[in-house]
Enzyme design. Sequence first.
Site, short mmCIF file in Angstrom:
data_model
loop_
_atom_site.label_atom_id
_atom_site.label_comp_id
_atom_site.label_asym_id
_atom_site.label_seq_id
_atom_site.Cartn_x
_atom_site.Cartn_y
_atom_site.Cartn_z
CB CYS A 79 33.28 -17.85 -15.16
SG CYS A 79 33.10 -16.05 -15.01
CB CYS A 227 28.85 -12.37 -19.38
SG CYS A 227 28.66 -14.18 -19.43
CB THR A 229 30.93 -17.89 -21.40
OG1 THR A 229 30.10 -17.41 -20.33
CG2 THR A 229 32.12 -18.64 -20.82
#
Length: 284
Positions: A79, A227, A229
Amino acid sequence: MMKFSKYHGCGNSFVIMDERELTAHLRASADADTVYPQLAVKTCDVNTGVGADGMIIVRREPALEMVFYNRDGSRAPMCGNGIRCFAHFCREEGIRSESSYPVKTLAGDMIVNVTETEPFRVRINMGRPVLSPAAINVDDGGDDFLGRKLRLRDGSDVDIDSLFMGTVHTVVFTDELDMTRIPQIGKEICEHPLFREKTNVNFVKAIDDETIEMRTYERGVGMTLACGTGACASVVVANMKGLCGSRAEVKLELGSLYISIEEDGCVYMEGPSVKIMDGELCDM
């Protein structure tokens, strides 16, 4: 009672605990593979727990490791926002004081570089994207899973690009980030039978050569404010399509991440982490 801290990276929030704290409170016979997913579901619940997008366990031995669980109790390899918060927690708790060190994850070792402490910012070597269909657990004979069409339940087709960038990601380019439709379409793509392990879905609007805007439907969570990634995956695909350069700002709802693709093919992410609170879990 078990001590915890809560952090967020651009709004993506996490409950973080030192595994030593957990070990001291769990039964000696407790199986981490069973207990941790259940604990993630309980602690991340917004009504009966702390409320978060995910739970992070800091494992110190035999090497420093980030053990990450989504809100639904499923374990994810990595993450991006989480690892920045992980590094922040390690600094606050005196686990790591140096500015650069490796962190073990299921996606491989990630190199943390603390660039600022007030406010806290981290630059992470996120590794190289993996384009093979096998990496995202999709049955396909091609060399990659880019530039594909996916049929939705309403009969329409959506253009997708899927890859592994720390975890499984699918990128969808759009002229407008229509939040009335994105959650529904994101859920359908995420849970499509094609993706046996499900997929994170990033909706991307290209603004200029140095800027994109992104919204993410995250597997095991739903819509998230950020997010890390996914930002990396989105810049990788946008760069392949000529929609942005090798360095880009990714605009999110509560901030920005800065992504660069270096000459060796490694992708770097820089962004903030903010500590929200410390607390103790009761009857969990």
